[in-house]
Write a protein that holds these residues in place. Structure first.
Motif, PDB file in Angstrom:
ATOM      1  N   ALA A  26      46.610  35.574  50.742  1.00 38.91           N
ATOM      2  CA  ALA A  26      46.664  36.164  52.074  1.00 38.91           C
ATOM      3  C   ALA A  26      48.060  36.683  52.392  1.00 38.91           C
ATOM      4  N   VAL A  66      44.709  28.827  56.247  1.00 39.35           N
ATOM      5  CA  VAL A  66      44.806  29.145  54.821  1.00 39.35           C
ATOM      6  C   VAL A  66      45.756  28.149  54.164  1.00 39.35           C
ATOM      7  N   ILE A  99      41.383  31.066  60.867  1.00 33.02           N
ATOM      8  CA  ILE A  99      42.069  32.229  60.309  1.00 33.02           C
ATOM      9  C   ILE A  99      42.073  33.390  61.299  1.00 33.02           C
ATOM     10  N   VAL A 127      41.094  38.680  52.392  1.00 32.15           N
ATOM     11  CA  VAL A 127      40.880  37.261  52.621  1.00 32.15           C
ATOM     12  C   VAL A 127      40.310  37.059  54.022  1.00 32.15           C
ATOM     13  N   GLU A 180      48.572  39.867  50.560  1.00 31.92           N
ATOM     14  CA  GLU A 180      47.756  40.923  51.159  1.00 31.92           C
ATOM     15  C   GLU A 180      48.429  41.511  52.396  1.00 31.92           C
ATOM     16  N   LEU A 222      49.776  33.000  59.717  1.00 31.70           N
ATOM     17  CA  LEU A 222      48.392  33.007  59.253  1.00 31.70           C
ATOM     18  C   LEU A 222      47.847  31.588  59.330  1.00 31.70           C
ATOM     19  N   THR A 278      52.319  30.487  56.693  1.00 30.60           N
ATOM     20  CA  THR A 278      50.922  30.076  56.590  1.00 30.60           C
ATOM     21  C   THR A 278      50.764  28.649  57.096  1.00 30.60           C
TER      22      THR A 278
END
Length: 590
Positions: free
Chosen positions: A413, A405, A225, A189, A416, A402, A219
């Protein structure tokens, strides 16, 4: 009992009816799963859109309900396996063996992070395809199972021989970052896997084994990002100060955690329903004075201990909020159980059950505790708030924040990043994982195929054919990798065979260049624990399917089941008709 064995109708020239063939129903179901997952395999994989519900096609059940879309966009094999609405009886078996250990039992995105699911399903499908072909040619399923068992032993022995420990590399950290990047292959991502790899390795250095308590991912839809960062501590993404008069930030903070279902907050004791008050000698003011004295005593004790931040599982009543604010103590309330455990690991604090019994050894430390803005609230002017416990001296839990997002991208994400951390920990051998790495890019599968095929030459029974079939199945995984990249799978497998026969045991099909080169020199590695688990799981499910020769509908009804009451497809029903017309051809009859 309803049989689902399949057999070919006899011809007029046959003296005896032919032996029935292996039932295909379960194999067809696995092939369907593999067909969906196979294109999500490899660095040039495709995403899948799994739609469970569309708002435009949903009627609200109750007044005031707002229909919402229920869909998932992902290329993660474990997510697809869990989200696909498959109703075939073999699906739960495949999910249990290959997917998350506790599917659906957690609200933590990416808590269960099995990797290698897609390659395992592709290998399983290839093993069953080979088995069906062999049984159709007259090889008994027991011989196929025996051959696969021999091939499994040869494959695992070769896997152990090709494993390299991280300590055997000149730059151990570089290899760990390469393992992390490989784990994000196909799910990168924002194209930031290389940047996140370094962050993930730092996190694993601190917590060793990433779990839902030790490795947290938060997030934010705001920010870029590329501004994502790691917090050496914990982040509460929905909790802030209980009162605006409390400090917004505290440096070198001493942290107290009040946990417990009934005692994890700062509030006055509840009256016992049997309690009485003698108004001749006491008044309600006297009771309030006792409560006020208790509140002052508790807060004064916290101040004497040097407490800067109090985090409560339950609430903090206004009188306690006022006292805490006057003492310069930040109070945070309504923190869920999982976040409390994360805070305890991050700060080193104990979870205190009695707010009136706090010892210095119960307290934790954080370099800085501050309240920051979170995501905007839908339909409201004010943003949510986050409380960051950072710069903890010896954190047992870390958080990755993060930025930029939201929605499905945030979910992907999160998964991941957690997969990257899990891969690094697995390569190190944390937990029960076997330590070490093997070359990726299809290199190890080609070497396993070569070793298994060599083992087949030493057999003199029909099992030899099954061993060779297992070797072909390993090569099918590599062919799928090449096919998804737009390359010719036959040419790719042929080139890799030639390279491995010439002694290049780590030769892989590198993408996107589509070249056959050393996977080790290219820095493409996979944890050996993942490969071993995938191979064993594929063998176990294939062995289970090969042992099944009947399907029984165990539902209860008043009427007995008839000969046509089967739980599979039309092929099985047609076969039952043929069995009725040709008595004596069933395996369970003489």
């Amino acid at each position: 009992m309803s049989s689902v064995h399949e057999a070919s109708p006899p011809t007029a020239d046959d003296a005896d009816p032919p032996a029935p063939r292996f039932p295909h129903a379960n194999c067809v179901a696995v092939d369907v799963l593999a067909g969906v997952l196979s294109t999500a395999f490899g660095p040039l994989s495709s995403d899948k859109l799994v739609v469970n519900q569309l708002a435009s096609e949903t009627e609200p059940q109750n007044r005031g309900d707002v229909p919402a879309d229920d869909l998932v966009v992902t290329s993660d094999g474990a997510t697809l396996l869990e989200e696909l609405p498959v109703t075939h009886p073999i699906a739960p078996i495949v999910r249990r063996v290959l997917g998350p250990e506790r599917p659906g039992d957690t609200d933590v995105v990416g808590q269960d992070i099995p990797d290698g699911v897609t390659s395992t399903v592709v290998l399983l499908s290839a093993l069953l395809d080979e088995a069906v072909d062999l049984v159709d040619r007259g090889v008994h399923p027991h011989d196929v199972r025996a051959g696969y068992a021999v091939g499994l032993d040869a494959a695992l022995a070769t896997l152990d021989a090709e494993t390299r420990l991280l300590s055997s590399f000149p730059d151990e950290r570089a290899v760990e970052e390469q393992v992390a990047r490989a784990a994000a292959t196909g799910n990168d991502v924002g194209g930031l896997a290389a940047r996140w790899a370094s962050t993930v390795v730092d996190a694993v250095d601190l917590v060793a084994r990433p779990t839902e308590e030790t490795f947290v991912v938060r997030t934010l839809s705001t920010g870029a990002i590329g501004a994502s960062r790691i917090v050496e501590g914990a982040v509460l993404d929905r909790n802030g100060r209980a009162n605006d008069q409390m400090p917004r930030a505290v440096t070198d903070a001493t942290v107290l955690l009040l946990d417990g279902h009934n005692t994890g907050g700062l509030k006055d004791p509840e009256w016992d329903e049997r309690a009485t008050l003698d108004l001749r000698t006491s008044s309600f003011d006297d009771v309030e004075d006792l409560y006020a004295e208790r509140r002052r005593r508790i807060v004064d004790a916290y101040r004497a201990l040097g407490v800067d931040v109090v985090v409560c599982r339950l609430g903090i009543t206004p009188p306690f909020q006022k006292l805490l604010a006057e003492a310069g103590i930040m109070g945070i309330r309504s923190v869920n159980r999982l976040d409390m455990r994360q805070l305890a690991r991050a700060t080193g604090a104990s979870l205190v059950r009695n707010p009136e019994d706090v010892a210095p050894t119960d307290l934790g430390r954080a370099g800085r505790v501050e309240e920051v803005r979170g995501d905007p609230r839908r339909g409201r002017r004010k943003n949510t708030v986050m409380t960051v416990f950072g710069e903890c001296p010896t954190p047992g839990s870390v958080a990755v924040v993060l930025n930029g997002v939201s929605g499905h991208v945030a979910t992907q994400a999160t998964t991941e990043v957690r997969k990257m951390a899990a891969a690094v920990a697995a390569a190190r051998g944390e937990g029960s994982h076997r330590p070490g790495v093997v070359p990726g890019a299809g290199a190890i599968e080609m070497e396993l195929a070569r070793a298994v095929r060599a083992r087949a030459t030493g057999l003199s029974t029909k099992a030899q054919l099954a061993v060779e079939g297992m070797a072909d199945a390993f090569e099918t995984v590599v062919a799928t990798l090449a096919r998804n990249a737009g390359a010719d799978p036959i040419d790719a497998v042929a080139d890799l065979r030639m390279a491995h026969a010439a002694g290049s045991l780590d030769a892989g099909f590198l993408l996107p260049e589509q070249t056959v080169e050393s996977a080790t020199e290219a820095g493409v590695f996979d944890p050996v624990a993942y490969k071993r688990r995938g191979i064993v799981a594929a063998f176990e499910v294939a062995d289970l399917v090969l042992r099944v020769d009947d399907a029984i509908d165990a539902t209860f009804s008043d009427e007995p089941l008839g000969p046509d009451d089967v739980i599979y497809d039309d092929r099985a029903e047609n076969h039952l008709d043929w069995l009725d017309e040709n008595p004596g051809t069933r395996w369970d009859q003489p």
